[in-house]
Design a protein around this motif. Structure first.
Motif, short mmCIF file in Angstrom:
data_model
loop_
_atom_site.label_atom_id
_atom_site.label_comp_id
_atom_site.label_asym_id
_atom_site.label_seq_id
_atom_site.Cartn_x
_atom_site.Cartn_y
_atom_site.Cartn_z
N GLN A 159 55.14 22.59 54.24
CA GLN A 159 55.09 21.67 53.08
C GLN A 159 54.63 22.70 51.91
N ARG A 160 53.87 23.53 52.03
CA ARG A 160 53.38 24.44 50.90
C ARG A 160 54.83 25.25 50.57
N GLU A 161 55.40 25.60 51.65
CA GLU A 161 56.58 26.60 51.15
C GLU A 161 57.53 25.68 50.27
N ALA A 162 57.73 24.64 50.71
CA ALA A 162 58.76 23.82 50.11
C ALA A 162 58.19 23.48 48.57
N ALA A 163 57.02 23.27 48.27
CA ALA A 163 56.48 23.09 47.11
C ALA A 163 56.67 24.17 46.06
N SER A 165 58.62 26.61 46.64
CA SER A 165 59.96 26.92 46.20
C SER A 165 60.90 25.91 45.00
N LEU A 166 59.78 24.77 44.86
CA LEU A 166 60.43 23.98 43.54
C LEU A 166 59.71 24.31 42.37
N GLY A 167 58.91 25.45 42.51
CA GLY A 167 58.20 25.85 41.39
C GLY A 167 56.69 25.40 41.11
N MET A 168 56.29 24.90 42.00
CA MET A 168 54.86 24.24 41.78
C MET A 168 53.88 25.66 42.09
N SER A 169 52.88 25.58 41.39
CA SER A 169 52.00 26.58 41.38
C SER A 169 51.16 26.33 42.45
N PRO A 170 50.44 27.49 43.23
CA PRO A 170 49.50 27.22 44.34
C PRO A 170 48.51 26.10 44.13
N ILE A 179 46.54 18.46 49.91
CA ILE A 179 45.22 17.58 49.99
C ILE A 179 45.69 16.17 50.07
N PRO A 180 46.77 15.31 49.56
CA PRO A 180 46.87 14.05 49.75
C PRO A 180 47.10 13.89 51.46
N GLN A 181 48.16 14.80 51.86
CA GLN A 181 48.39 14.43 53.25
C GLN A 181 47.07 14.75 54.04
#
Length: 269
Positions: A159-163, A165-170, A179-181
């Motif tokens: 989930q982190r890696e996918a986010a 890869s979409l350009g989201m910061s840590p 956190i929501p999950q």
């Protein structure tokens, strides 16, 4: 002839039922029901407690619990993130806080907040609601933080890696993906923690009280001084159950739906 395992189990159950029935019959014929009614089920005493037991005591218990839980949840989230931080200093601070307050009885924390702070800082006077809120929040956060940490760690790494890869910061990944999950997963143990804080709110009586600030435990204790009956404690206990039983039911429903990644209060982490 030797009995099978199923027959032995049936025989054991039958014996237990017989013993239970005998105990019920003995109690039914030997108990002084009139005295029990006067001591625990006096309807006149119970009626005299209303509506204050609802409009004052139950309301204050709910307010103390809700405020303490919100503070505990906020502190717990911060502590959980500090425990997972790559900065060792943050992990040390969070770990020390959690181990310290998980090892102390809530009773001592309430006394320390209510009486220790005014002694340490002369001229400082904490409102009773603020004192019990701080005490419940501090104690609850030590447990909630470990529950949230377990929930965060249970989120698949993909989930982190996918986010990312979409350009989201840590930071955005943690705030909007992880956190929501994690919170959805730890809802059952968080609900259990809310039940525990509801019962811990009874420690507010240590801080002194006025009639308008009484919670359920203090209200019941004051009523006992006015009547020679345990009925006030029964009424107060029923009021607590009106809070805790629905919350317990909610926790079971959430656990069946989402599962539980957290740990119960008192478990080793």
């Amino acid at each position: 002839m030797a009995l099978t395992r199923r027959q032995r189990a049936r025989t054991s159950h039958a014996i237990q039922y017989v013993i239970a029935a005998v105990v019920v019959v003995v109690v039914a014929f030997t108990a002084d029901w009139q005295q029990l009614q006067r001591s625990f089920f006096d309807l006149q005493v119970a009626a005299s407690l209303f509506p204050d037991v609802i409009t004052v005591a139950l309301r204050n218990t709910i307010v103390f619990t809700a405020l303490g839980f919100l503070l505990a949840l906020a502190l717990g989230m911060v502590l959980a993130l500090m425990r997972l931080s790559s900065v060792r200093f943050y992990r040390w601070i969070a770990g020390g806080y959690i181990e310290f307050f998980r090892g102390l009885p809530a009773l001592l924390v309430v006394i320390a907040i209510g009486f220790g702070i005014p002694l340490a800082f002369p001229g400082t006077r904490l409102d009773r609601t603020l004192s019990i809120t701080l005490a419940l929040g501090i104690v609850g956060s030590a447990y909630i933080s470990e529950t949230i940490r377990a929930g965060i760690q249970s989120v698949p790494r993909g989930q982190r890696e996918a986010a990312r890869s979409l350009g989201m910061s840590p930071t955005r990944t943690m705030a909007f993906v992880v956190i929501p999950q994690a919170l959805r997963t730890v809802l059952p143990p968080l609900t259990n923690e809310l039940i525990l804080l509801t019962k811990d709110s009874s420690l507010a009586f240590l801080l002194g009280t006025t009639l308008e600030q009484q919670e359920l435990a203090q209200f019941g204790r004051a009523a006992l001084n006015q009547v020679r009956s345990m009925t006030p404690l029964l009424v107060v206990g029923l009021c607590y159950l009106t809070i805790t039983i629905p919350l317990s039911f909610l926790a079971r429903r959430l656990e069946r739906r989402y599962g539980s990644a957290g740990m119960p209060k008192g478990a080793a982490v």
